[in-house]
Write an enzyme that holds these catalytic residues in place. Sequence first.
Site, PDB file in Angstrom:
ATOM      1  N   ASN A  23       0.808  -1.219   0.000  1.00  0.00           N
ATOM      2  CA  ASN A  23       0.000   0.000   0.000  1.00  0.00           C
ATOM      3  C   ASN A  23       0.844   1.274   0.000  1.00  0.00           C
ATOM      4  OD1 ASN A  23      -2.241  -1.551  -0.126  1.00  0.00           O
ATOM      5  ND2 ASN A  23      -2.916  -1.216   1.982  1.00  0.00           N
ATOM      6  N   CYS A 118     -16.488  -3.605  -5.442  1.00  0.00           N
ATOM      7  CA  CYS A 118     -15.622  -4.774  -5.318  1.00  0.00           C
ATOM      8  C   CYS A 118     -16.169  -5.652  -4.208  1.00  0.00           C
ATOM      9  CB  CYS A 118     -14.176  -4.374  -5.063  1.00  0.00           C
ATOM     10  SG  CYS A 118     -13.919  -3.707  -3.448  1.00  0.00           S
ATOM     11  N   ARG A 123     -17.248   1.234  -2.419  1.00  0.00           N
ATOM     12  CA  ARG A 123     -15.984   1.978  -2.525  1.00  0.00           C
ATOM     13  C   ARG A 123     -16.003   3.121  -3.547  1.00  0.00           C
ATOM     14  NH1 ARG A 123     -11.005  -2.181  -1.991  1.00  0.00           N
ATOM     15  NH2 ARG A 123      -9.911  -0.324  -1.335  1.00  0.00           N
ATOM     16  N   ASP A 306      -7.594  -4.147   7.285  1.00  0.00           N
ATOM     17  CA  ASP A 306      -6.863  -5.157   6.502  1.00  0.00           C
ATOM     18  C   ASP A 306      -6.356  -6.320   7.356  1.00  0.00           C
ATOM     19  OD1 ASP A 306      -7.309  -3.784   4.193  1.00  0.00           O
ATOM     20  OD2 ASP A 306      -5.288  -2.970   3.990  1.00  0.00           O
ATOM     21  N   VAL A 328     -14.976   0.285   8.751  1.00  0.00           N
ATOM     22  CA  VAL A 328     -14.364   1.008   7.618  1.00  0.00           C
ATOM     23  C   VAL A 328     -15.039   0.657   6.290  1.00  0.00           C
ATOM     24  CG1 VAL A 328     -12.213   1.440   6.357  1.00  0.00           C
ATOM     25  CG2 VAL A 328     -12.177   1.199   8.854  1.00  0.00           C
ATOM     26  N   ARG A 398      -2.000 -10.945  -5.243  1.00  0.00           N
ATOM     27  CA  ARG A 398      -2.047  -9.492  -5.430  1.00  0.00           C
ATOM     28  C   ARG A 398      -1.277  -8.782  -4.323  1.00  0.00           C
ATOM     29  NH1 ARG A 398      -7.473  -7.467  -4.639  1.00  0.00           N
ATOM     30  NH2 ARG A 398      -6.109  -5.696  -4.351  1.00  0.00           N
TER      31      ARG A 398
HETATM   32  C1  UD1 Z   1      -6.621   1.727   1.313  1.00  0.00           C
HETATM   33  C2  UD1 Z   1      -5.840   0.442   1.215  1.00  0.00           C
HETATM   34  C3  UD1 Z   1      -6.698  -0.724   1.670  1.00  0.00           C
HETATM   35  C4  UD1 Z   1      -7.270  -0.478   3.053  1.00  0.00           C
HETATM   36  C5  UD1 Z   1      -7.976   0.892   3.120  1.00  0.00           C
HETATM   37  C6  UD1 Z   1      -8.435   1.265   4.515  1.00  0.00           C
HETATM   38  C7  UD1 Z   1      -4.332   0.896  -0.625  1.00  0.00           C
HETATM   39  C8  UD1 Z   1      -3.937   0.598  -2.026  1.00  0.00           C
HETATM   40  N1  UD1 Z   1      -5.415   0.249  -0.163  1.00  0.00           N
HETATM   41  O1  UD1 Z   1      -7.714   1.607   0.404  1.00  0.00           O
HETATM   42  O2  UD1 Z   1      -5.878  -1.906   1.685  1.00  0.00           O
HETATM   43  O3  UD1 Z   1      -8.215  -1.475   3.384  1.00  0.00           O
HETATM   44  O4  UD1 Z   1      -7.068   1.910   2.649  1.00  0.00           O
HETATM   45  O5  UD1 Z   1      -7.378   1.229   5.398  1.00  0.00           O
HETATM   46  O6  UD1 Z   1      -3.694   1.647   0.049  1.00  0.00           O
HETATM   47  N2  UD1 Z   1     -14.539   6.178   0.732  1.00  0.00           N
HETATM   48  C9  UD1 Z   1     -15.561   6.989   0.279  1.00  0.00           C
HETATM   49  N3  UD1 Z   1     -15.272   7.897  -0.702  1.00  0.00           N
HETATM   50  C10 UD1 Z   1     -14.024   8.021  -1.251  1.00  0.00           C
HETATM   51  C11 UD1 Z   1     -12.993   7.197  -0.764  1.00  0.00           C
HETATM   52  C12 UD1 Z   1     -13.283   6.276   0.227  1.00  0.00           C
HETATM   53  O7  UD1 Z   1     -16.693   6.888   0.743  1.00  0.00           O
HETATM   54  O8  UD1 Z   1     -13.825   8.863  -2.135  1.00  0.00           O
HETATM   55  C13 UD1 Z   1     -14.829   5.164   1.781  1.00  0.00           C
HETATM   56  C14 UD1 Z   1     -14.623   3.729   1.267  1.00  0.00           C
HETATM   57  O9  UD1 Z   1     -15.742   3.259   0.582  1.00  0.00           O
HETATM   58  C15 UD1 Z   1     -14.362   2.980   2.554  1.00  0.00           C
HETATM   59  C16 UD1 Z   1     -13.605   4.011   3.407  1.00  0.00           C
HETATM   60  O10 UD1 Z   1     -13.888   5.297   2.824  1.00  0.00           O
HETATM   61  O11 UD1 Z   1     -15.550   2.636   3.178  1.00  0.00           O
HETATM   62  C17 UD1 Z   1     -12.107   3.794   3.455  1.00  0.00           C
HETATM   63  O12 UD1 Z   1     -11.567   3.864   2.160  1.00  0.00           O
HETATM   64  P1  UD1 Z   1     -10.105   4.409   1.845  1.00  0.00           P
HETATM   65  O13 UD1 Z   1      -9.423   4.826   3.093  1.00  0.00           O
HETATM   66  O14 UD1 Z   1     -10.202   5.384   0.732  1.00  0.00           O
HETATM   67  O15 UD1 Z   1      -9.417   3.090   1.308  1.00  0.00           O
HETATM   68  P2  UD1 Z   1      -8.553   2.904   0.001  1.00  0.00           P
HETATM   69  O16 UD1 Z   1      -7.642   4.048  -0.186  1.00  0.00           O
HETATM   70  O17 UD1 Z   1      -9.442   2.504  -1.122  1.00  0.00           O
END
Ligand code: UD1
Length: 419
Positions: A23, A118, A123, A306, A328, A398
């Site tokens: 990550n 997903c 997400r 995670d 989360v 992955r």
């Molecule tokens: C990253 C990690 C993933 C981890 C997650 C939370 C990477 C590549 N992946 O994913 O392994 O599980 O952080 O620690 O680093 N959300 C919204 N709107 C947005 C963005 C996010 O509502 O624009 C929500 C998502 O749906 C989710 C939550 O916020 O419920 C957390 O997502 P986010 O922190 O963005 O995770 P990722 O960056 O996708």
Amino acid sequence: MGKFVIEESGRLKGRVRISGSKNSVLPIIAATLLTDQTCTIHDVPALTDVVVMQNLIEDFGGTTRWDAGDETLTIAVKNIDKIEASYELCAKMRASFLAAGPVLARMGEVKMSLPGGCAIGSRPVDLHLKGLAALGADIAQEHGYVHAKAKKLTGANIYLDFPSVGATENIMMAAVLAKGQTIIQNCAVEPEIVDLSNFLSSMGAQIRGSGTDTIRINGVDSLSGTSHNIIPDRIEAGTFMIAAAITNGDVEITNTVTDHLKPAMAKLREAGVDITETDEGMRVKGARRRQPIDVKTLPYPGFPTDMQAQFISMLAVTPGTNIVTETVFENRFMHVPELVRMGADIKIDSRSAIIEGVERLTGTQVKATDLRAGASLILAALAATGTTEVHDIYHVDRGYFQFDEKLRGLGAKILRVDG
Ligand code: UD1
């Protein structure tokens, strides 16, 4: 589609070295799009997700090369040839969307396919887009694509409704080349954010406050090439901690930053697992009889989502009532029905899993539905009687570098069968 065939393995013993963080490396590879100079990244795990990000860089016109036993990745993006990323690469991995900020900042325009849902929830990327719009980008969503344009991005005050990791990263990467100051409030504070910030700073970016909930960035005109070591993968380390605990083993885990692992360490200690810090990392010794615990996932420094699936596997064989609450992601219990098929006693009530620890699990055929779900089934299989077959292991590849080899090095009976 390959599978792992796993036998009950007894107590795992020995040493295992943790690879560079998946990550961290994904956004850092995306950040190389911000400069026309060469960037060298060390301790890069050759995971399939990393290869997708590498292909995305090449798709935009960059060149990439693996060196030093395939752990150093050198990237040069002299020119970006096009502003649109291929649908195939975006669809393969959600993190491809991290190229949006850098390409927009360097080219003034980017077009990327919107990530779909997903296995763990819908997400959305609304927070990424809100941030880019605040920096002055004109954003249109059409035919499944996001099309963002801005002659020159300008600094802004941005408050994130949720401390999204990806949104914080995308906004940071756009803001480093924006005119003036950007302040991101309620941003993510994960160690991977700090690693990206260190990488960007070594390219010449001006960033303060990463690792706190307010990041301040003063935009610069251009960034240079750099060389950077990726931090160790805290989720891989946590997964091996559970491998030691669930098999009542004795494992030294090297190349770890214990500070990044505090929530997992605290919960394992509460369950009775013995963890001591060593010169090179930590030693984890299983408890003869574990205590039941409650766990709630939260953004860092809370307990990582995670690690939720792997903990559930251990708690499935921890006597008493354990409760795990996922806050989360909206739908991250896909591993539970598979664990139930292995004999676990787990009920889902809204966002919580209520786990009555059983004496033992039994091997059967199960399916990995996502990366961490796959890891959790492999861990459960190590302690289950008989033979377990874990199918759809491309999910595991992955995010875990040489997972089966590393486990075999500790005495696990795990075989990869290509499908
Ligand atoms: C990253 C990690 C993933 C981890 C997650 C939370 C990477 C590549 N992946 O994913 O392994 O599980 O952080 O620690 O680093 N959300 C919204 N709107 C947005 C963005 C996010 O509502 O624009 C929500 C998502 O749906 C989710 C939550 O916020 O419920 C957390 O997502 P986010 O922190 O963005 O995770 P990722 O960056 O996708």
